[in-house]
Design an enzyme around this catalytic site. Structure first.
Site, PDB file in Angstrom:
ATOM      1  CG  HIS A 237      44.387  28.738  34.798  1.00  0.00           C
ATOM      2  ND1 HIS A 237      44.563  28.296  36.082  1.00  0.00           N
ATOM      3  CD2 HIS A 237      45.526  28.404  34.137  1.00  0.00           C
ATOM      4  CE1 HIS A 237      45.746  27.716  36.188  1.00  0.00           C
ATOM      5  NE2 HIS A 237      46.369  27.782  35.018  1.00  0.00           N
ATOM      6  CG  ASP A 256      49.646  26.736  36.976  1.00  0.00           C
ATOM      7  OD1 ASP A 256      48.849  27.306  36.222  1.00  0.00           O
ATOM      8  OD2 ASP A 256      49.737  25.493  37.055  1.00  0.00           O
ATOM      9  CD  GLU A 290      44.532  25.162  32.951  1.00  0.00           C
ATOM     10  OE1 GLU A 290      45.318  24.794  32.059  1.00  0.00           O
ATOM     11  OE2 GLU A 290      44.752  24.916  34.156  1.00  0.00           O
ATOM     12  CD  GLU A 291      45.832  24.029  37.165  1.00  0.00           C
ATOM     13  OE1 GLU A 291      46.085  23.023  36.489  1.00  0.00           O
ATOM     14  OE2 GLU A 291      46.681  24.923  37.396  1.00  0.00           O
ATOM     15  CG  ASP A 318      48.516  28.437  32.372  1.00  0.00           C
ATOM     16  OD1 ASP A 318      48.983  28.664  33.505  1.00  0.00           O
ATOM     17  OD2 ASP A 318      47.907  27.389  32.075  1.00  0.00           O
ATOM     18  CG  HIS A 394      49.691  21.693  39.508  1.00  0.00           C
ATOM     19  ND1 HIS A 394      49.096  20.783  38.667  1.00  0.00           N
ATOM     20  CD2 HIS A 394      49.552  22.891  38.894  1.00  0.00           C
ATOM     21  CE1 HIS A 394      48.625  21.407  37.600  1.00  0.00           C
ATOM     22  NE2 HIS A 394      48.906  22.689  37.720  1.00  0.00           N
TER      23      HIS A 394
HETATM   24  N1  BES Z   1      49.891  25.890  33.649  1.00  0.00           N
HETATM   25  C1  BES Z   1      49.665  24.520  33.358  1.00  0.00           C
HETATM   26  C2  BES Z   1      50.176  24.156  31.988  1.00  0.00           C
HETATM   27  C3  BES Z   1      51.658  23.895  31.899  1.00  0.00           C
HETATM   28  C4  BES Z   1      52.330  23.217  32.890  1.00  0.00           C
HETATM   29  C5  BES Z   1      52.339  24.280  30.781  1.00  0.00           C
HETATM   30  C6  BES Z   1      53.702  22.956  32.770  1.00  0.00           C
HETATM   31  C7  BES Z   1      53.676  24.005  30.644  1.00  0.00           C
HETATM   32  C8  BES Z   1      54.363  23.357  31.645  1.00  0.00           C
HETATM   33  C9  BES Z   1      48.174  24.221  33.418  1.00  0.00           C
HETATM   34  O1  BES Z   1      47.524  24.923  34.410  1.00  0.00           O
HETATM   35  C10 BES Z   1      47.994  22.752  33.678  1.00  0.00           C
HETATM   36  O2  BES Z   1      48.312  22.282  34.729  1.00  0.00           O
HETATM   37  N2  BES Z   1      47.552  22.009  32.673  1.00  0.00           N
HETATM   38  C11 BES Z   1      47.377  20.579  32.787  1.00  0.00           C
HETATM   39  C12 BES Z   1      46.296  20.150  31.853  1.00  0.00           C
HETATM   40  C13 BES Z   1      44.927  20.483  32.334  1.00  0.00           C
HETATM   41  C14 BES Z   1      43.948  20.148  31.269  1.00  0.00           C
HETATM   42  C15 BES Z   1      44.610  19.744  33.619  1.00  0.00           C
HETATM   43  C16 BES Z   1      48.644  19.864  32.366  1.00  0.00           C
HETATM   44  O3  BES Z   1      49.462  20.449  31.696  1.00  0.00           O
HETATM   45  O4  BES Z   1      48.792  18.697  32.715  1.00  0.00           O
HETATM   46 ZN    ZN Z   2      48.147  26.845  34.565  1.00  0.00          ZN
END
Ligand code: BES
Ligand code: ZN
Length: 426
Positions: A237, A256, A290-291, A318, A394
């Site tokens: 993403h 990220d 994605e976020e 990711d 984040h």
């Molecule tokens: N890169 C993250 C996913 C992630 C974070 C995987 C920490 C493993 C450990 C992704 O960009 C993200 O933040 N995903 C969100 C969900 C999304 C639908 C908002 C999450 O994991 O809360």
């Molecule tokens: Zn991510």
């Protein structure tokens, strides 16, 4: 909430238009636009707004969240007050506003501190469809027999080139999906990918426009020379986020997920540097949004499904550049294809000496889930065990410095990407 939902009558037409090439359907050879218009209508996406008019912060969207996450978050996001519009034993659906997606994304990370996630859906009907079990991906035979092609290509993978891409992406103030800099980052990546594929008429780079927000997704296509209708997808993403401040916040997103986009960029560069011509079509996709609940990949994966595109496999990158655990690569084990994961384990053993572990991610987690829910085989090789991953994501501190200023970890994932696309795209 939703006071301004004066629904305009419309047809969604612009999904596949691209500012780069307004007259080309984004999938070469097939004009997908009429099918998209029909599919959007069938999915209940009419009656909302004109695709050319961006959605507003107080427009309604529907989110599906696992009941476990809702229970764990209780007081947060007002979950105790909100009434789900639909629910089954696993998942609840809530009506929220576009603006609230950022808060939810932030809460998921910083309060729950577990990778969970949610899907954002454009209509209630689409949200309800998500409650059903996803269709099972088609079984396929996986073979590893391209050693003569793969080994020399792996030698071309260049750590410094990965670092350069991460630096360039992290230099945007943010790549937030509703901000000007987020939109600019997509156009920048389109140009960067176009530049690296110069001299290859079989490679095209396009923007995939999402009607609702400013940031487009970017798609680089290497047209297959034998079976162009078969498609292998590698994705990551493009967007980044930090807290609730949207476009005002600094969000370098170096890990990220500039690190994932850099892995895609490096594998595409290796294809060009080696002169490799795949038998099947290979697509590299940098997803927008994605976020905010996998919104970009959801539109793209739904679109491929509605058009019957024969996707052979999907690999998501990711977070690839923070070595938080003992092993090198962790295969995410939930919401993925077990068969493809088994193949990836063998692939990594055949071409590298990296140590592979497994870990779990959560309900939605990343863009691979958009493909899984459409019945495609998707996997996510990840940088660490899920609770030992980069703690800076984040935030304004998600910088390359947190990875020692180098891309030695992402380098491994670029090798996996190259081996995967050759063995899958033969
Ligand atoms: N890169 C993250 C996913 C992630 C974070 C995987 C920490 C493993 C450990 C992704 O960009 C993200 O933040 N995903 C969100 C969900 C999304 C639908 C908002 C999450 O994991 O809360
Ligand atoms: Zn991510």
């Amino acid at each position: 909430m939703g006071g301004l939902r004066t629904f305009l009558v419309l047809t969604f037409m612009a999904a596949a238009t691209s500012s780069a090439a307004p007259d080309a359907g984004f999938d070469q050879g097939v004009d997908v636009r009429p099918a998209i218009a029909t599919a959007r209508e069938a999915a209940g996406m009419t009656g909302r707004r004109l695709a050319s008019s961006p959605e507003r912060a107080d427009d309604a969207v529907w989110i599906s969240v696992s009941n476990a996450d809702v229970a764990a978050l209780k007081g947060e996001f007002d979950f105790s007050r909100r009434v789900p519009v639909s629910q089954n034993s696993l998942v609840s659906i809530f009506e929220v506003t576009v603006a609230e997606l950022d808060a939810l994304s932030d809460i998921m990370h910083h309060r729950l501190r577990k990778c969970g996630g949610f899907f954002a859906h454009p209509t209630l009907r689409a949200a309800k469809a998500d409650m059903a079990e996803p269709p099972l991906a088609m079984a396929r035979a996986y073979e590893i027999d391209q050693r003569e092609t793969v080994v020399p290509m792996l030698k071309l993978v260049d750590e410094a080139a990965i670092t350069e891409t991460i630096k360039r992406l992290a230099a945007f103030k943010n790549r937030y999906y509703r901000s000007e800099t987020g939109a600019a980052s997509a156009r920048w990546l389109r140009d960067y990918w176009q530049e690296l594929s110069k001299g290859r008429p079989d490679i095209t780079v396009e923007l995939f426009r999402h009607g609702g927000w400013a940031q487009e997704s970017v798609i680089l296509t290497v047209r297959g020379k034998a079976e162009p209708g078969k498609v292998v997808v590698l994705g990551g993403h493009l967007d980044s986020i930090a807290g609730w401040g949207g476009g005002d916040n600094v969000a370098p997103g170096a890990d990220d997920d500039a690190s994932g986009i850099a892995v895609l960029t490096e594998s595409a560069r290796v294809i060009v540097a080696s002169g490799y011509k795949p038998g099947s079509t290979v697509k590299f996709i940098a997803y927008a949004a994605e976020e905010a609940g996998l919104r970009g990949s959801r539109e793209i994966a739904d679109n491929f499904k509605q058009n019957g595109v024969a996707v052979q496999g999907v690999l998501q990158f990711d977070m690839t550049n923070y070595r938080g655990s003992a092993d090198d690569i962790y295969l995410i084990a939930d919401n993925v294809s077990e068969a493809q994961n088994a193949f990836l384990g063998k692939l990594i053993a055949a071409y590298t000496d990296y140590r592979v572990g497994t870990t779990k991610c959560g309900y939605a987690c990343s863009d691979h889930a958009s493909w899984t829910r459409n019945g495609y085989s998707a996997s996510l090789p990840f940088e660490a065990k899920f609770d030992e991953d980069n703690p800076n994501i984040h935030t304004a501190n998600d910088t390359l410095a947190q990875s020692g200023g180098n891309s030695l970890h992402a380098f491994k994932f670029a090798k996996v990407a190259v081996a995967y696309l050759v063995e899958m795209g033969k």
